[in-house]
Design a protein around this motif. Structure first.
Motif, PDB file in Angstrom:
ATOM      1  N   PRO A  29      19.758  -2.401  -3.041  1.00 19.38           N
ATOM      2  CA  PRO A  29      19.522  -3.022  -4.346  1.00 19.38           C
ATOM      3  C   PRO A  29      20.287  -4.337  -4.460  1.00 19.38           C
ATOM      4  N   ASP A  30      19.691  -5.324  -5.101  1.00 20.67           N
ATOM      5  CA  ASP A  30      20.363  -6.608  -5.268  1.00 20.67           C
ATOM      6  C   ASP A  30      20.625  -6.905  -6.747  1.00 20.67           C
ATOM      7  N   ARG A  31      20.471  -5.868  -7.590  1.00 22.46           N
ATOM      8  CA  ARG A  31      20.781  -5.980  -9.016  1.00 22.46           C
ATOM      9  C   ARG A  31      21.052  -4.572  -9.554  1.00 22.46           C
ATOM     10  N   PRO A  32      21.501  -4.428 -10.789  1.00 20.92           N
ATOM     11  CA  PRO A  32      21.842  -3.099 -11.318  1.00 20.92           C
ATOM     12  C   PRO A  32      20.664  -2.129 -11.288  1.00 20.92           C
ATOM     13  N   VAL A  33      20.980  -0.859 -11.022  1.00 17.00           N
ATOM     14  CA  VAL A  33      20.012   0.236 -11.043  1.00 17.00           C
ATOM     15  C   VAL A  33      20.238   1.026 -12.329  1.00 17.00           C
ATOM     16  N   THR A  34      19.161   1.359 -13.027  1.00 21.37           N
ATOM     17  CA  THR A  34      19.265   2.121 -14.276  1.00 21.37           C
ATOM     18  C   THR A  34      18.935   3.584 -14.018  1.00 21.37           C
ATOM     19  N   LEU A  35      19.819   4.460 -14.461  1.00 19.55           N
ATOM     20  CA  LEU A  35      19.622   5.902 -14.335  1.00 19.55           C
ATOM     21  C   LEU A  35      19.352   6.448 -15.736  1.00 19.55           C
ATOM     22  N   VAL A  36      18.114   6.820 -15.995  1.00 18.93           N
ATOM     23  CA  VAL A  36      17.701   7.277 -17.322  1.00 18.93           C
ATOM     24  C   VAL A  36      17.974   8.775 -17.473  1.00 18.93           C
ATOM     25  N   VAL A  37      18.680   9.132 -18.543  1.00 17.61           N
ATOM     26  CA  VAL A  37      19.041  10.525 -18.815  1.00 17.61           C
ATOM     27  C   VAL A  37      18.216  11.019 -20.003  1.00 17.61           C
ATOM     28  N   PRO A  38      17.528  12.151 -19.877  1.00 15.29           N
ATOM     29  CA  PRO A  38      16.643  12.621 -20.943  1.00 15.29           C
ATOM     30  C   PRO A  38      17.325  13.366 -22.090  1.00 15.29           C
ATOM     31  N   PHE A  39      18.661  13.290 -22.152  1.00 15.15           N
ATOM     32  CA  PHE A  39      19.396  13.966 -23.218  1.00 15.15           C
ATOM     33  C   PHE A  39      20.439  13.035 -23.818  1.00 15.15           C
ATOM     34  N   SER A  40      20.985  13.430 -24.951  1.00 10.78           N
ATOM     35  CA  SER A  40      21.939  12.595 -25.676  1.00 10.78           C
ATOM     36  C   SER A  40      23.274  12.471 -24.939  1.00 10.78           C
ATOM     37  N   PRO A  41      24.038  11.424 -25.234  1.00 13.77           N
ATOM     38  CA  PRO A  41      25.364  11.261 -24.636  1.00 13.77           C
ATOM     39  C   PRO A  41      26.291  12.420 -25.014  1.00 13.77           C
ATOM     40  N   GLY A  61      26.336  -0.061  -3.505  1.00 12.50           N
ATOM     41  CA  GLY A  61      26.796  -1.445  -3.519  1.00 12.50           C
ATOM     42  C   GLY A  61      26.236  -2.243  -4.673  1.00 12.50           C
ATOM     43  N   ALA A  62      25.893  -1.554  -5.771  1.00 14.33           N
ATOM     44  CA  ALA A  62      25.364  -2.218  -6.961  1.00 14.33           C
ATOM     45  C   ALA A  62      25.696  -1.373  -8.183  1.00 14.33           C
ATOM     46  N   PRO A  63      25.805  -1.984  -9.363  1.00 16.40           N
ATOM     47  CA  PRO A  63      26.071  -1.212 -10.580  1.00 16.40           C
ATOM     48  C   PRO A  63      24.956  -0.210 -10.860  1.00 16.40           C
ATOM     49  N   VAL A  64      25.338   0.973 -11.371  1.00 18.07           N
ATOM     50  CA  VAL A  64      24.369   1.984 -11.786  1.00 18.07           C
ATOM     51  C   VAL A  64      24.626   2.270 -13.259  1.00 18.07           C
ATOM     52  N   VAL A  65      23.681   1.907 -14.101  1.00 17.25           N
ATOM     53  CA  VAL A  65      23.839   1.980 -15.544  1.00 17.25           C
ATOM     54  C   VAL A  65      23.103   3.197 -16.107  1.00 17.25           C
ATOM     55  N   VAL A  66      23.791   3.988 -16.930  1.00 12.93           N
ATOM     56  CA  VAL A  66      23.171   5.161 -17.554  1.00 12.93           C
ATOM     57  C   VAL A  66      22.489   4.750 -18.851  1.00 12.93           C
ATOM     58  N   ASP A  67      21.255   5.175 -19.013  1.00 14.76           N
ATOM     59  CA  ASP A  67      20.453   4.867 -20.202  1.00 14.76           C
ATOM     60  C   ASP A  67      19.954   6.188 -20.791  1.00 14.76           C
ATOM     61  N   ASN A  68      20.506   6.600 -21.935  1.00 12.75           N
ATOM     62  CA  ASN A  68      20.107   7.859 -22.573  1.00 12.75           C
ATOM     63  C   ASN A  68      18.857   7.667 -23.409  1.00 12.75           C
ATOM     64  N   ARG A  69      17.821   8.471 -23.117  1.00  8.56           N
ATOM     65  CA  ARG A  69      16.568   8.428 -23.878  1.00  8.56           C
ATOM     66  C   ARG A  69      16.138   9.856 -24.199  1.00  8.56           C
TER      67      ARG A  69
END
Length: 324
Positions: A29-41, A61-69
């Motif tokens: 990956p050459d930019r952040p990867v988003t990890l979508v979570v199907p439950f609340s924080p 070797g890249a940021p992994v961002v959590v996205d709660n949906r």
């Protein structure tokens, strides 16, 4: 352009397109990867996803961002991820509930969770424990079944159509036990009602029951898992007690939009396994009540398909009620 030039030009375009996938995979990956979570924080799945994301950042070797949906038993997150570009930069942190059980129980609304998302890697396996309050005269699974034939026994879970509801119904069918399902809005109220003597038993995750078992407020009768738990080695598995098909108690895994190049999925899978093989990670996962286990995309696909088959088997062979 004459016919010869047209054919040559078309061939060049085709060759260029053919190279697109390998080039994309090579630079990933050459930019952040988003990890979508199907439950609340703050929930168990979210905590596990954040633990995984922090470790994957180093491995990828890249940021992994959590996205709660959250919403609709995972359908909101699934619908979002499956419509994202198939480039590996948006991934779903799925569960056996969101990616196997609900798509079968609610095929009209969530059936595309099975076709619109490709497996990437297993993350962890979870376990369930059937417990009774410490004050109960029931001391083992055999006694539980016998007691249920004298009067129906209630068992609490964290919801209708949940894994413990499904496996509890399967166990009751196999054992000939008279059990009444009591769904709660979460594990905490179920635990409170069992320890308070308002519900005969509960069938919940290790995470939800650890404190009560350690404090000896509850007694574990059987574990729904492939083997005994290191935290509670004295509690036998259902299989040891003669009841098979109850070892698929739940799992967590990463999925990608359908069509993500196999090279990218393999790269993420390799990164997951590299971090989950570390003793430190395994200890951290154990504290959350799950067993860390990475896998290839093909192994996760096999795991998911087995869960789907089990749900269909339970629906076809028991009197489970998922209408509430």
């Amino acid at each position: 352009m004459n016919r010869r030039h047209f054919v040559l030009a078309a061939g060049c375009i085709a060759a260029t397109l053919g190279l697109a996938t390998p080039v994309l995979a090579e630079g990933y990956p050459d930019r952040p990867v988003t990890l979508v979570v199907p439950f609340s924080p703050g929930g168990g799945t979210d905590l596990l996803a954040r633990l995984v994301s922090s470790k994957l950042e180093t491995a990828l070797g890249a940021p992994v961002v959590v996205d709660n949906r959250p919403g609709a038993s995972g359908a909101v997150a699934g619908a979002y991820v499956k419509t994202q570009p198939a480039d590996g930069y948006t991934l779903l942190f799925g569960t056996s509930s969101t990616n196997a059980i609900s798509p079968v129980l609610h095929e009209d609304k969530m059936g595309d969770m099975l076709t619109g998302l490709d497996p990437v890697s297993l993350i962890a396996n979870s376990a369930l424990i059937l417990v009774v309050p410490a004050s109960s005269p029931i001391t083992d699974l055999k006694g539980y079944v016998e007691a249920s034939k004298e009067r129906p026994l209630t068992y609490g879970t964290f919801g209708v159509g949940s894994t413990p509801h499904l496996l509890g119904t399967l166990f009751a069918s196999k054992a000939g036990a008279d059990m009444i399902h009591v769904p709660y809005k979460g594990s905490a109220p179920a635990v409170a009602d069992v320890t308070g003597g308002h519900t005969d038993s509960a069938f919940l995750t290790v995470t939800a029951l650890t404190a009560s078992l350690q404090d000896e407020a509850m007694r574990g009768l059987a574990v729904a898992a492939a083997g005994r738990l290191s935290q509670f080695p004295d509690i036998p598995t259902f299989a040891e007690e003669g009841y098979d098909s109850l070892d698929d108690a739940g799992w967590f895994g990463i999925f990608a939009p359908a069509g993500v190049p196999a090279e990218i999925r393999a790269q993420v899978s390799k990164a997951v396994r590299s971090v989950l093989d570390q003793p430190e990670a395994q200890d951290e996962f154990a504290k959350l009540g799950v067993t860390a286990q990475g896998s290839s995309p093909e192994e996760l696909e096999k795991k998911r398909d087995a869960s789907v088959a089990l749900v269909k088997h339970i629906l076809a062979t028991t009197n489970i009620d998922i209408s509430k």
